[in-house]
Design a protein around this motif. Sequence first.
Motif, PDB file in Angstrom:
ATOM      1  N   ALA A 160       0.848  -1.199   0.000  1.00 35.14           N
ATOM      2  CA  ALA A 160       0.000   0.000   0.000  1.00 35.14           C
ATOM      3  C   ALA A 160       0.879   1.243   0.000  1.00 35.14           C
ATOM      4  O   ALA A 160       2.049   1.192   0.376  1.00 35.14           O
ATOM      5  CB  ALA A 160      -0.930   0.004   1.212  1.00 35.14           C
ATOM      6  N   ASP A 164      -1.057   7.396   2.665  1.00 37.40           N
ATOM      7  CA  ASP A 164      -2.236   7.524   1.795  1.00 37.40           C
ATOM      8  C   ASP A 164      -3.361   6.664   2.371  1.00 37.40           C
ATOM      9  O   ASP A 164      -3.447   5.464   2.105  1.00 37.40           O
ATOM     10  CB  ASP A 164      -1.880   7.079   0.378  1.00 37.40           C
ATOM     11  N   GLU A 166      -6.507   6.591   1.779  1.00 37.91           N
ATOM     12  CA  GLU A 166      -7.471   6.076   0.806  1.00 37.91           C
ATOM     13  C   GLU A 166      -6.969   4.795   0.164  1.00 37.91           C
ATOM     14  O   GLU A 166      -7.762   3.884  -0.130  1.00 37.91           O
ATOM     15  CB  GLU A 166      -7.783   7.137  -0.258  1.00 37.91           C
ATOM     16  N   ASP A 167      -5.678   4.709  -0.057  1.00 35.21           N
ATOM     17  CA  ASP A 167      -5.120   3.482  -0.639  1.00 35.21           C
ATOM     18  C   ASP A 167      -5.252   2.317   0.331  1.00 35.21           C
ATOM     19  O   ASP A 167      -5.576   1.196  -0.073  1.00 35.21           O
ATOM     20  CB  ASP A 167      -3.657   3.699  -1.029  1.00 35.21           C
ATOM     21  N   LYS A 169      -7.545   2.016   2.589  1.00 36.58           N
ATOM     22  CA  LYS A 169      -8.975   1.672   2.605  1.00 36.58           C
ATOM     23  C   LYS A 169      -9.339   0.763   1.437  1.00 36.58           C
ATOM     24  O   LYS A 169     -10.208  -0.106   1.557  1.00 36.58           O
ATOM     25  CB  LYS A 169      -9.825   2.951   2.548  1.00 36.58           C
ATOM     26  N   SER A 170      -8.674   0.966   0.297  1.00 36.33           N
ATOM     27  CA  SER A 170      -8.972   0.147  -0.885  1.00 36.33           C
ATOM     28  C   SER A 170      -8.354  -1.247  -0.804  1.00 36.33           C
ATOM     29  O   SER A 170      -8.736  -2.139  -1.562  1.00 36.33           O
ATOM     30  CB  SER A 170      -8.480   0.857  -2.149  1.00 36.33           C
ATOM     31  N   LYS A 171      -7.397  -1.429   0.110  1.00 33.20           N
ATOM     32  CA  LYS A 171      -6.681  -2.709   0.196  1.00 33.20           C
ATOM     33  C   LYS A 171      -7.161  -3.581   1.366  1.00 33.20           C
ATOM     34  O   LYS A 171      -7.041  -4.801   1.322  1.00 33.20           O
ATOM     35  CB  LYS A 171      -5.172  -2.464   0.375  1.00 33.20           C
ATOM     36  N   ASN A 173      -9.457  -5.574   4.064  1.00 32.72           N
ATOM     37  CA  ASN A 173     -10.735  -6.296   4.126  1.00 32.72           C
ATOM     38  C   ASN A 173     -10.671  -7.275   5.287  1.00 32.72           C
ATOM     39  O   ASN A 173      -9.717  -7.259   6.069  1.00 32.72           O
ATOM     40  CB  ASN A 173     -11.037  -7.005   2.795  1.00 32.72           C
TER      41      ASN A 173
END
Length: 387
Positions: A160, A164, A166-167, A169-171, A173
Amino acid sequence: MPKSNIMDTYGRFDVIFKKGIGCKLYDDKGTEYMDFVSGVAVNCLGHSNPAIIEAITDQVQNEIQISNYYWNDKAVKLSNRLTDLSDHEAVFFCNSGTEAIEGGLKVARKYGKIKGGNKKNIIIYMDNSFHGRTMGALSVTGQKKYQEDFEPLIGGTTNAKFNDIEDIKSKINEDVCGIIIEPIQGEGGVVCADSAYLKGVKALCEKYDALLIFDEVQCGVGRTGSLFAYKKFDVIPDVICMAKGLGAGFPIGAVMTNKRASVLTHGDHGSTFGGNPLACAVGCAVLDELVDNKILDKVDDKSDYMVSKLKKLKEKYNIIEEIKGMGFLLGLKLSIDVSEFSKRCFEHKLLLITAGKDVIRILPPLNIEKEDIDKFIIKLEEVIKTF
């Protein structure tokens, strides 16, 4: 240099050092150098510190190493001191920073298995990071140059972008068991994390039931001006990996966990030499000096003094683009070849090393006096003038 059968894994300078006192090193010809590498943030009390000499001398006459099948009082004392001074409750002792990282990764993997079964095994790491050279640590190091000759690496990792949110958050889970971050990327160029970013990552770890691991191997043990780097960022990680300054030159590492992350039990992890009485006696002496003798209390003031001097050089010479870092983990971003700059420093009997592609690291002992800071600035300016 004499012929050596040591493997050629380091680009060494052409010198043999024989003795050190404080921030000074002396080669085999008696030539004096100013050491602002400090063993790469290891020698937090400088060379030949009396408290370290006394701790080693006393302990070596009693016990050096015993098996971890038995207790030793120095390991118990050091673990109690570390937990008393932190927000954590358990310590595993090892011998180096890389070993501490390996232990931290295992903690995250076991935590994931407990919480989510075999699928919850992903560890997120950051771009430009450096966590060590063993296969596990290398697998979460975000610099391809260290990895490519040793692939395939260990799986179950995701990269990641640093700073950042937001990055991340996108990775992240439900399959993520841990996120590993250096609060200050030392090897990557003395890049500080944003406090807001770290708080965001902490919140995500809690949301997805993953562990937050801080690699404080280089930035911990007082480098930032607080004993633990996380206190400067006001974010409490679940796991802290530390080493370097904890032994002030003697090999020791540690993994610290809070209640949530204290999942290791009998047979999960081990280290033949980890927690040996000699290393832990030194670690106790280091904390005595830094905390009880209040060396830490002066780091911020002396760092501010050094930075004020560096700012004057920056105003005077345009090769200095930025002053980075905090405490005594500082960096100068330069507009010139930093490897050449480091070589010229060596020629002027000043020891400094690079960090990333354009930064020179400044890592004095934490107990350095302002008089030696002044001498350092004079030498540094002499080198700058050669450009």
